[in-house]
Design a protein around this motif. Structure first.
Motif, PDB file in Angstrom:
ATOM      1  N   ASP A 111       0.605  -1.241   0.250  1.00 14.59           N
ATOM      2  CA  ASP A 111       0.024  -0.166  -0.078  1.00 14.59           C
ATOM      3  C   ASP A 111       0.727   1.139  -0.008  1.00 14.59           C
ATOM      4  N   LEU A 112       1.845   1.368   0.832  1.00 14.06           N
ATOM      5  CA  LEU A 112       2.493   2.629   1.014  1.00 14.06           C
ATOM      6  C   LEU A 112       3.530   2.701  -0.091  1.00 14.06           C
ATOM      7  N   SER A 113       4.137   1.540  -0.645  1.00 10.42           N
ATOM      8  CA  SER A 113       4.934   1.507  -1.808  1.00 10.42           C
ATOM      9  C   SER A 113       4.389   2.083  -2.951  1.00 10.42           C
ATOM     10  N   THR A 114       3.187   1.728  -3.146  1.00  9.49           N
ATOM     11  CA  THR A 114       2.414   2.071  -4.253  1.00  9.49           C
ATOM     12  C   THR A 114       2.251   3.650  -4.088  1.00  9.49           C
ATOM     13  N   ARG A 115       1.540   4.248  -2.942  1.00  3.77           N
ATOM     14  CA  ARG A 115       1.343   5.499  -2.875  1.00  3.77           C
ATOM     15  C   ARG A 115       2.467   6.354  -3.203  1.00  3.77           C
ATOM     16  N   TRP A 116       3.740   5.770  -2.593  1.00  6.86           N
ATOM     17  CA  TRP A 116       4.854   6.991  -2.785  1.00  6.86           C
ATOM     18  C   TRP A 116       5.671   6.300  -3.828  1.00  6.86           C
ATOM     19  N   GLU A 117       5.217   5.634  -4.592  1.00  6.30           N
ATOM     20  CA  GLU A 117       6.065   5.019  -6.045  1.00  6.30           C
ATOM     21  C   GLU A 117       7.392   4.564  -5.724  1.00  6.30           C
ATOM     22  N   CYS A 118       7.414   3.796  -4.800  1.00  2.36           N
ATOM     23  CA  CYS A 118       8.673   2.918  -4.344  1.00  2.36           C
ATOM     24  C   CYS A 118       8.665   1.888  -5.360  1.00  2.36           C
ATOM     25  N   ALA A 119       9.261   1.766  -6.412  1.00  2.00           N
ATOM     26  CA  ALA A 119       8.977   0.525  -7.359  1.00  2.00           C
ATOM     27  C   ALA A 119       9.635  -0.673  -6.896  1.00  2.00           C
ATOM     28  N   ASP A 120      11.112  -0.401  -6.295  1.00  2.51           N
ATOM     29  CA  ASP A 120      11.382  -1.535  -6.024  1.00  2.51           C
ATOM     30  C   ASP A 120      10.952  -2.227  -4.902  1.00  2.51           C
ATOM     31  N   ILE A 121      10.285  -1.478  -3.844  1.00  2.00           N
ATOM     32  CA  ILE A 121       9.851  -2.308  -2.784  1.00  2.00           C
ATOM     33  C   ILE A 121       8.328  -2.742  -3.208  1.00  2.00           C
ATOM     34  N   ARG A 122       7.706  -2.098  -4.028  1.00  2.00           N
ATOM     35  CA  ARG A 122       6.527  -2.594  -4.612  1.00  2.00           C
ATOM     36  C   ARG A 122       6.616  -3.899  -5.205  1.00  2.00           C
ATOM     37  N   ALA A 123       7.663  -4.033  -5.951  1.00  2.18           N
ATOM     38  CA  ALA A 123       7.751  -5.297  -6.886  1.00  2.18           C
ATOM     39  C   ALA A 123       8.447  -6.437  -5.759  1.00  2.18           C
ATOM     40  N   LEU A 124       8.915  -5.984  -4.763  1.00  4.92           N
ATOM     41  CA  LEU A 124       9.137  -7.208  -3.715  1.00  4.92           C
ATOM     42  C   LEU A 124       7.868  -7.665  -3.024  1.00  4.92           C
ATOM     43  N   ALA A 125       7.038  -6.640  -2.609  1.00  4.41           N
ATOM     44  CA  ALA A 125       5.925  -6.966  -2.028  1.00  4.41           C
ATOM     45  C   ALA A 125       4.978  -8.003  -2.695  1.00  4.41           C
ATOM     46  N   ILE A 126       5.002  -7.601  -4.213  1.00  2.63           N
ATOM     47  CA  ILE A 126       3.990  -8.367  -4.924  1.00  2.63           C
ATOM     48  C   ILE A 126       4.897  -9.954  -5.191  1.00  2.63           C
ATOM     49  N   ARG A 127       5.992  -9.806  -5.243  1.00  2.00           N
ATOM     50  CA  ARG A 127       6.715 -11.319  -5.399  1.00  2.00           C
ATOM     51  C   ARG A 127       6.312 -12.120  -4.210  1.00  2.00           C
ATOM     52  N   GLU A 128       6.178 -11.520  -2.877  1.00  2.00           N
ATOM     53  CA  GLU A 128       6.024 -12.152  -1.674  1.00  2.00           C
ATOM     54  C   GLU A 128       4.687 -12.543  -1.624  1.00  2.00           C
ATOM     55  N   LEU A 129       3.807 -11.726  -2.041  1.00  2.00           N
ATOM     56  CA  LEU A 129       2.325 -11.904  -2.111  1.00  2.00           C
ATOM     57  C   LEU A 129       1.846 -13.165  -2.869  1.00  2.00           C
ATOM     58  N   GLN A 130       2.584 -13.277  -4.201  1.00  2.00           N
ATOM     59  CA  GLN A 130       2.422 -14.430  -5.082  1.00  2.00           C
ATOM     60  C   GLN A 130       2.848 -15.810  -4.496  1.00  2.00           C
ATOM     61  N   LYS A 131       3.833 -15.658  -3.278  1.00  2.00           N
ATOM     62  CA  LYS A 131       4.185 -16.948  -2.742  1.00  2.00           C
ATOM     63  C   LYS A 131       3.393 -17.175  -1.705  1.00  2.00           C
ATOM     64  N   LEU A 132       2.420 -16.527  -1.026  1.00  2.00           N
ATOM     65  CA  LEU A 132       1.644 -16.916  -0.114  1.00  2.00           C
ATOM     66  C   LEU A 132       0.350 -17.435  -0.499  1.00  2.00           C
ATOM     67  N   PRO A 133      -0.473 -18.396   0.260  1.00  3.68           N
ATOM     68  CA  PRO A 133      -1.686 -19.112  -0.334  1.00  3.68           C
ATOM     69  C   PRO A 133      -2.928 -17.915  -0.245  1.00  3.68           C
ATOM     70  N   VAL A 134      -2.703 -17.148  -1.097  1.00  2.00           N
ATOM     71  CA  VAL A 134      -4.013 -16.133  -1.209  1.00  2.00           C
ATOM     72  C   VAL A 134      -4.972 -16.665  -1.851  1.00  2.00           C
ATOM     73  N   SER A 135      -6.350 -16.449  -1.367  1.00  2.00           N
ATOM     74  CA  SER A 135      -7.492 -16.896  -1.951  1.00  2.00           C
ATOM     75  C   SER A 135      -7.656 -16.268  -3.207  1.00  2.00           C
ATOM     76  N   PRO A 136      -8.611 -16.830  -4.147  1.00  2.00           N
ATOM     77  CA  PRO A 136      -8.703 -16.190  -5.555  1.00  2.00           C
ATOM     78  C   PRO A 136      -9.248 -14.872  -5.310  1.00  2.00           C
ATOM     79  N   VAL A 137     -10.387 -14.671  -4.239  1.00  3.00           N
ATOM     80  CA  VAL A 137     -11.210 -13.510  -4.213  1.00  3.00           C
ATOM     81  C   VAL A 137     -10.129 -12.476  -3.895  1.00  3.00           C
ATOM     82  N   ASP A 138      -9.206 -12.717  -2.794  1.00  2.00           N
ATOM     83  CA  ASP A 138      -8.244 -11.814  -2.588  1.00  2.00           C
ATOM     84  C   ASP A 138      -7.393 -11.327  -3.127  1.00  2.00           C
TER      85      ASP A 138
END
Length: 306
Positions: A111-138
């Motif tokens: 959330d904060l990395s997207t607001r403040w346009e921190c591209a490298d931190i945003r990419a890290l957060a997306i990669r780590e979220l993709q590794k987690l068992p997130v439900s399809p709706v989430d």
């Protein structure tokens, strides 16, 4: 003696954060009711929003915001929990180890990395979220909220449309009317009948062994049902209408190399390949490699000039 309350005239002083209030920091931030003192370069290095903020002209004669505890830079609309989780990435306690592990923690960082346009931190957060068992709706909600596209989002839509259970009332309310209607349409199309598996256009016959051919009465060399059986005394793999090829080592029926160095593809059986190896000269290199279909072999012959 009855208990009485002590009136407080002035406002309560904000609390210092127990971990991210550095004594040698040069930027004081007030997030909700907590003071953070960090290094300004840590934010300007990753975020162009923070770089532009400190490039703005400062009024003369007034203290600069963020210069101390008396004049902190107030971050409105930011949760102190989310800001603390972002500082986990900027100031790790152990190098190479991320303190964020759950979906909520990485969502705060995203959330904060997207607001403040921190591209490298945003990419890290997306990669780590993709590794987690997130439900399809989430996954769909996170993708729409933070503008995420790719296979992760498409896989969530596919899983939601192909699952046997229908959308629940809670899931429908979270997805919204438009997404719910689209998912319902796709589910209806799938339930009406999806096309079956595509069969290959070409079918290849599995090669049989020599022992199996003898049991069914076929010749090991001419095991194909469309080939004419070999006559007694006929050379191996020789066929009527194919003139024999005279080589230095002997005659091999029906195969005629056009030059001293050539590459020819032949359809050979095991015994025919062994016959070719016996008739060819030792100085000539022979390489036989199997390739599909199973009954076709590629033979590369590079003959050396004497």
């Amino acid at each position: 003696m009855s208990a009485s309350t002590i009136p407080i005239d002035g406002p309560l002083l904000p609390l210092y954060h127990e971990e991210f209030y550095f004594d040698d920091g040069n930027l004081t931030l007030l997030v909700e009711d907590t003071l953070f003192r960090v290094f300004r370069s840590s934010l300007t290095r990753h975020s162009p929003i923070w770089r532009e903020l400190f490039e703005l002209p400062h009024p003369a004669g007034e203290p600069m915001e963020g210069s101390g505890d008396e004049h902190p830079l107030v971050l409105y609309g930011i949760s102190k929990v989310d800001f603390e989780r972002l500082l986990w990435i900027l100031y790790p306690a152990d190098f190479g180890v991320c303190r964020a592990h759950t979906q909520d923690e990485w969502t705060s960082v995203l959330d904060l990395s997207t607001r403040w346009e921190c591209a490298d931190i945003r990419a890290l957060a997306i990669r780590e979220l993709q590794k987690l068992p997130v439900s399809p709706v989430d996954t769909i909600i996170l993708s729409r909220r933070f503008d995420i596209s790719g296979r992760w989002t498409l896989a969530a839509y596919a899983a939601l449309c192909q699952r046997p259970d229908a959308l629940s009332l809670e899931e429908a309310s979270r997805l919204g009317l438009e997404t719910m209607v689209r998912v319902a349409q796709l589910r209806e199309q799938i339930q009406r009948g999806a096309p079956g598996p595509v069969r290959p256009k070409h079918h290849y016959q599995t090669p049989t062994s020599a022992a199996g051919n003898r049991r069914v009465g076929l010749d090991p060399v001419s095991s194909h049902p469309l080939r004419k059986p070999r006559e007694p005394g006929q050379p191996l793999d020789a066929r009527p209408g194919k003139p024999p090829c005279q080589t230095r080592g002997g005659t091999y029926g029906g195969l005629r190399p056009k030059s001293r160095q050539t590459s020819i593809g032949w359809s050979l059986t095991y015994s025919a390949r062994m016959e070719l190896c016996r008739h060819w000269q030792p100085k000539q290199s022979l390489m036989i490699c199997a390739r599909a279909p199973p009954l076709t072999y590629g033979v590369n012959i590079c003959a050396e000039r004497p």
